[in-house]
Scaffold this motif. Structure first.
Motif, PDB file in Angstrom:
ATOM      1  N   ARG A  21      18.509  51.368   4.276  1.00 21.03           N
ATOM      2  CA  ARG A  21      17.621  52.535   4.228  1.00 21.03           C
ATOM      3  C   ARG A  21      17.732  53.353   5.517  1.00 21.03           C
ATOM      4  N   GLN A  22      17.788  52.675   6.660  1.00 24.27           N
ATOM      5  CA  GLN A  22      17.927  53.376   7.936  1.00 24.27           C
ATOM      6  C   GLN A  22      19.260  54.119   8.006  1.00 24.27           C
ATOM      7  N   PHE A  23      20.328  53.447   7.572  1.00 22.41           N
ATOM      8  CA  PHE A  23      21.645  54.073   7.569  1.00 22.41           C
ATOM      9  C   PHE A  23      21.640  55.309   6.665  1.00 22.41           C
ATOM     10  N   ASP A  24      21.068  55.142   5.485  1.00 28.73           N
ATOM     11  CA  ASP A  24      21.034  56.256   4.532  1.00 28.73           C
ATOM     12  C   ASP A  24      20.264  57.455   5.077  1.00 28.73           C
ATOM     13  N   LEU A  25      19.239  57.215   5.893  1.00 26.65           N
ATOM     14  CA  LEU A  25      18.504  58.320   6.509  1.00 26.65           C
ATOM     15  C   LEU A  25      19.398  59.110   7.467  1.00 26.65           C
ATOM     16  N   LEU A  26      20.313  58.415   8.131  1.00 22.31           N
ATOM     17  CA  LEU A  26      21.233  59.073   9.059  1.00 22.31           C
ATOM     18  C   LEU A  26      22.415  59.721   8.337  1.00 22.31           C
ATOM     19  N   ASP A  27      22.762  59.162   7.182  1.00 20.35           N
ATOM     20  CA  ASP A  27      23.898  59.667   6.393  1.00 20.35           C
ATOM     21  C   ASP A  27      23.395  60.742   5.421  1.00 20.35           C
ATOM     22  N   THR A  28      22.993  61.874   5.980  1.00 23.20           N
ATOM     23  CA  THR A  28      22.344  62.890   5.154  1.00 23.20           C
ATOM     24  C   THR A  28      23.290  63.562   4.166  1.00 23.20           C
ATOM     25  N   ASP A  29      24.592  63.539   4.428  1.00 27.01           N
ATOM     26  CA  ASP A  29      25.526  64.134   3.461  1.00 27.01           C
ATOM     27  C   ASP A  29      25.999  63.106   2.430  1.00 27.01           C
ATOM     28  N   GLU A  30      25.474  61.885   2.546  1.00 24.87           N
ATOM     29  CA  GLU A  30      25.673  60.810   1.568  1.00 24.87           C
ATOM     30  C   GLU A  30      27.145  60.503   1.282  1.00 24.87           C
ATOM     31  N   ASP A  31      27.988  60.554   2.331  1.00 28.41           N
ATOM     32  CA  ASP A  31      29.399  60.215   2.129  1.00 28.41           C
ATOM     33  C   ASP A  31      29.724  58.782   2.559  1.00 28.41           C
ATOM     34  N   GLY A  32      28.694  58.026   2.966  1.00 26.29           N
ATOM     35  CA  GLY A  32      28.896  56.618   3.337  1.00 26.29           C
ATOM     36  C   GLY A  32      29.355  56.425   4.764  1.00 26.29           C
ATOM     37  N   THR A  33      29.417  57.501   5.524  1.00 23.62           N
ATOM     38  CA  THR A  33      29.808  57.406   6.929  1.00 23.62           C
ATOM     39  C   THR A  33      28.950  58.355   7.756  1.00 23.62           C
ATOM     40  N   ILE A  34      28.951  58.078   9.063  1.00 24.53           N
ATOM     41  CA  ILE A  34      28.235  58.943   9.999  1.00 24.53           C
ATOM     42  C   ILE A  34      29.214  59.285  11.117  1.00 24.53           C
ATOM     43  N   SER A  35      29.500  60.571  11.284  1.00 20.76           N
ATOM     44  CA  SER A  35      30.398  61.002  12.364  1.00 20.76           C
ATOM     45  C   SER A  35      29.591  61.162  13.648  1.00 20.76           C
ATOM     46  N   SER A  36      30.287  61.216  14.768  1.00 21.12           N
ATOM     47  CA  SER A  36      29.582  61.406  16.040  1.00 21.12           C
ATOM     48  C   SER A  36      28.863  62.752  16.063  1.00 21.12           C
ATOM     49  N   HIS A  38      27.693  64.395  13.487  1.00 17.57           N
ATOM     50  CA  HIS A  38      26.545  64.300  12.584  1.00 17.57           C
ATOM     51  C   HIS A  38      25.403  63.526  13.251  1.00 17.57           C
ATOM     52  N   LEU A  39      25.743  62.391  13.872  1.00 19.65           N
ATOM     53  CA  LEU A  39      24.721  61.583  14.531  1.00 19.65           C
ATOM     54  C   LEU A  39      24.097  62.355  15.691  1.00 19.65           C
ATOM     55  N   THR A  40      24.921  63.054  16.445  1.00 21.09           N
ATOM     56  CA  THR A  40      24.405  63.873  17.548  1.00 21.09           C
ATOM     57  C   THR A  40      23.400  64.896  17.028  1.00 21.09           C
ATOM     58  N   ASN A  41      23.758  65.578  15.943  1.00 18.16           N
ATOM     59  CA  ASN A  41      22.855  66.584  15.361  1.00 18.16           C
ATOM     60  C   ASN A  41      21.552  65.965  14.872  1.00 18.16           C
ATOM     61  N   VAL A  42      21.640  64.806  14.218  1.00 16.30           N
ATOM     62  CA  VAL A  42      20.426  64.133  13.727  1.00 16.30           C
ATOM     63  C   VAL A  42      19.538  63.754  14.910  1.00 16.30           C
ATOM     64  N   LEU A  69      34.192  57.380  12.705  1.00 15.00           N
ATOM     65  CA  LEU A  69      33.121  57.335  11.709  1.00 15.00           C
ATOM     66  C   LEU A  69      32.419  55.981  11.755  1.00 15.00           C
ATOM     67  N   ILE A  70      31.122  56.013  11.607  1.00 22.33           N
ATOM     68  CA  ILE A  70      30.338  54.780  11.535  1.00 22.33           C
ATOM     69  C   ILE A  70      30.092  54.483  10.066  1.00 22.33           C
ATOM     70  N   THR A  71      30.595  53.343   9.621  1.00 25.28           N
ATOM     71  CA  THR A  71      30.323  52.893   8.256  1.00 25.28           C
ATOM     72  C   THR A  71      29.084  52.013   8.281  1.00 25.28           C
ATOM     73  N   PHE A  72      28.603  51.652   7.102  1.00 22.48           N
ATOM     74  CA  PHE A  72      27.448  50.756   7.041  1.00 22.48           C
ATOM     75  C   PHE A  72      27.781  49.429   7.719  1.00 22.48           C
ATOM     76  N   ASP A  73      28.990  48.899   7.489  1.00 25.49           N
ATOM     77  CA  ASP A  73      29.392  47.643   8.147  1.00 25.49           C
ATOM     78  C   ASP A  73      29.393  47.789   9.669  1.00 25.49           C
ATOM     79  N   ASP A  74      29.892  48.918  10.169  1.00 22.34           N
ATOM     80  CA  ASP A  74      29.858  49.171  11.616  1.00 22.34           C
ATOM     81  C   ASP A  74      28.417  49.152  12.124  1.00 22.34           C
ATOM     82  N   PHE A  75      27.553  49.819  11.383  1.00 19.07           N
ATOM     83  CA  PHE A  75      26.139  49.935  11.728  1.00 19.07           C
ATOM     84  C   PHE A  75      25.489  48.547  11.804  1.00 19.07           C
TER      85      PHE A  75
END
Length: 161
Positions: A21-36, A38-42, A69-75
């Motif tokens: 759930r926490q990861f999904d909140l950060l992954d606002t474009d819902e592509d399963g990854t979080i770029s630096s 994107h994370l910076t903007n959030v 990219l940060i994947t859920f496994d990375d997270f």
């Protein structure tokens, strides 16, 4: 708060659901990854002004394969490592506190505490015990029968439930 196996620092059960759930909140474009970016903007959108250097450090520690990219496994792995590091830090701090406390009684730094050592410290603290009473206390803790308390015996007595 997420749960984890306190012995190994690994994540279990509801823990993974919470992290998802926490990861999904950060992954606002819902592509399963979080770029630096994107994370910076959030983070900046919630007024956590992170510098580019700090973000590079976060990505280095979190992005296992280095693809940016940060994947859920990375997270999950990053949080598990952080928890293990915190457990090590806590254990180290507890050990240092125990050692300092032991040294208060072991004034000659011999690695043992005798009844007179305890008597002296307690007397300096304004506590009145007879040497016989203290010898009885030492006897309860002393496992090898030498009428002295070693550091391992001290730790076991302090941490005993």
């Amino acid at each position: 708060m997420a749960q984890h196996d306190s012995q190994s620092g690994t994540l279990v059960g509801d823990d993974l659901d919470s992290l998802r759930r926490q990861f999904d909140l950060l992954d606002t474009d819902e592509d399963g990854t979080i770029s630096s970016e994107h994370l910076t903007n959030v983070l900046r959108s919630i007024e956590l002004n992170i510098t580019d250097t700090e973000m590079t450090d976060v990505m280095t520690k979190t992005d296992i394969n280095g693809d940016g990219l940060i994947t859920f496994d990375d997270f999950v792995n990053a949080l598990a490592r952080a928890r293990r590091a915190e457990q090590v830090k806590t254990a180290y701090e507890r050990d240092m506190t125990l050692r300092k406390t032991f040294q208060i009684f072991d004034r000659q730094n011999f690695g043992i505490i005798g009844p007179k050592d305890i008597w002296t410290v307690l007397k300096n603290l304004g506590k009145e015990f007879s040497l016989d009473e203290i010898e009885e206390m030492v006897e309860e803790v002393d496992e090898d029968g030498d009428s002295r308390i070693t550091y391992p015996e001290f730790v076991q007595a302090v941490l005993a439930e």
